[in-house]
Scaffold this active site. Sequence first.
Site, PDB file in Angstrom:
ATOM      1  N   LYS A  81       0.794  -1.284   0.132  1.00  0.00           N
ATOM      2  CA  LYS A  81      -0.042   0.064  -0.148  1.00  0.00           C
ATOM      3  C   LYS A  81       0.925   1.151  -0.083  1.00  0.00           C
ATOM      4  CE  LYS A  81      -3.948   1.842   2.804  1.00  0.00           C
ATOM      5  NZ  LYS A  81      -4.763   1.646   3.879  1.00  0.00           N
ATOM      6  N   SER A 156      -9.741   1.366   3.208  1.00  0.00           N
ATOM      7  CA  SER A 156      -8.870   2.289   2.348  1.00  0.00           C
ATOM      8  C   SER A 156      -8.032   1.289   1.515  1.00  0.00           C
ATOM      9  CB  SER A 156      -8.169   3.512   3.191  1.00  0.00           C
ATOM     10  OG  SER A 156      -7.508   2.720   4.248  1.00  0.00           O
ATOM     11  N   SER A 180      -9.722  -1.055   7.396  1.00  0.00           N
ATOM     12  CA  SER A 180      -9.121  -0.892   6.181  1.00  0.00           C
ATOM     13  C   SER A 180      -8.363  -2.091   5.360  1.00  0.00           C
ATOM     14  CB  SER A 180      -8.352   0.264   5.866  1.00  0.00           C
ATOM     15  OG  SER A 180      -9.118   1.450   5.790  1.00  0.00           O
TER      16      SER A 180
HETATM   17  N1  GLN Z   1     -13.081   3.524   6.644  1.00  0.00           N
HETATM   18  C1  GLN Z   1     -12.744   4.214   7.820  1.00  0.00           C
HETATM   19  C2  GLN Z   1     -11.924   5.732   7.673  1.00  0.00           C
HETATM   20  O1  GLN Z   1     -12.390   6.191   6.735  1.00  0.00           O
HETATM   21  C3  GLN Z   1     -11.327   3.212   8.195  1.00  0.00           C
HETATM   22  C4  GLN Z   1     -10.098   3.520   7.323  1.00  0.00           C
HETATM   23  C5  GLN Z   1      -8.932   2.875   7.919  1.00  0.00           C
HETATM   24  O2  GLN Z   1      -9.272   1.661   8.315  1.00  0.00           O
HETATM   25  N2  GLN Z   1      -7.641   3.386   7.280  1.00  0.00           N
HETATM   26  O3  GLN Z   1     -11.465   6.322   8.214  1.00  0.00           O
END
Ligand code: GLN
Length: 488
Positions: A81, A156, A180
Amino acid sequence: MSESLFYKSATELSSLLQSGALSSVELTRAFIERTQAVEPSVKAFLQQNVEEALAMASESDFRRSRGQSLGPLDGIPVAIKDVISVKGASLSCGSRMLSHFVSPYDAHAAELLKAAGAVLWGRLNMDEFAMGSSTENSAFQTTSNPWNTDCIPGGSSGGSAAAVAAGESPLTLGTDTGGSIRQPAALCGVVGLKPTYGLVSRYGMVAYASSLEQIGPFGRTVADVAMLLQAIAGHDRRDSTSYKVDIPDYTAALQAPAKKWRLGIPKEYFAEGLDPEVRQAVRNAIEFYRAQGCEIVDVSLPHAELAIPVYYIIATAEASSNLARFDGVRYSYRSPNATDVVSLYSKSRGEGFGSEVKRRIILGTYVLSSGYYDAYYLRAQKVRTLIRDDFMKAYEQVDAILTPTSPTPAFKLGERKEDPLSMYLADIYTISANLAGIPGISIPCGFSSENLPLGLQILGKPYDEAGIMAVAHAFEQAHDFHKRYPSL
Ligand code: GLN
């Protein structure tokens, strides 16, 4: 390359390398070619370091030819990532703010992967600064779900999940601040694990909400994820929250004889808003464990409904502080339209950040501001403790907790983009684990009537990654959901 090769598990590929049936250069080339073929419709990668990857692969082959293999990951391609530093590679974090930034050093996880001989070969798309649940917040491109390219891959770490699902990379790394890793793993039909807070060093990972996030592995099978976690787990003094704990042999732990686990079912996770097909698939999984002789125990996590509001106070507060460093002065985007120092800050940040990131910086600044700090931030921290206490109490009765990973299968691209609240609800079952600091894994547990993958989440006690992977492995051994492939 035949389909059977790029959809093989990393564990199988590793034995092909060990037996000499395949070289790492052949393997790496095969994944590069596969990626070229499907990437136009998947768009999981932001960058492919093809030459470096082939050089690493040929070093691996050379080591092996001299009997100096570094272990099971030696010669296996791993893509990462774009928020985890790999020296010399891009580190855009999905943001215009860092679109030209190149990592000056390796993250701890990257150092360990290099030491294990892995072939680091690509940078994966993500929601900007890891804020989002669909990968649509990337400033560069929208990744599609390989099972239906009109759908989101989750986020994400959408690029990390889609790359594995599409057979573009056997293993990938992502990060999980509120779901995420687990949510995109569920929506793309692969395995993803969020480690206990403190198990994997955050050194070299660009911070969004430091008290919540962890780097973690994606793979096709639980054994693949165990192999990758083995390489990246462990104490690092450069991360003050890194914990000194003995790392067990995760792969060996999977082979341990099946146990009669006590598995908790939290009623709060099966309430309104859960898609009936997801509910049924998870119910079937629960029945599987019951049939194996496990004890199924009803547990309660009474503060579960507060997880989303608490998360969006704590995560945004931390984000507003962490993202203050992107000021146009040092390494980030600098607006060409600035006329003085104040406009340098405001224009660089205004032009560099996307709208979701701005929304969170504003919200986080608000909850930390004088007069609101006690009302929001401090109270959220107290509720966070209650959420953790709920889990610790449940773990007095059970070894692990079973829940859906995501309340719905993958939704359509664009469907929730303009509605932040509905997007935030995608993480309703994953966020609590980050607030509590506990480990969680998502594994494929079925398919919807539209042939979209569904995920089962298994949450564990702190530092019991081996335990939840063993529970997950038992399910995987008896089912073939992980063996199905999208037709791309
Ligand atoms: N969807 C959650 C957010 O927008 C979690 C994102 C993540 O785990 N980086 O913060």
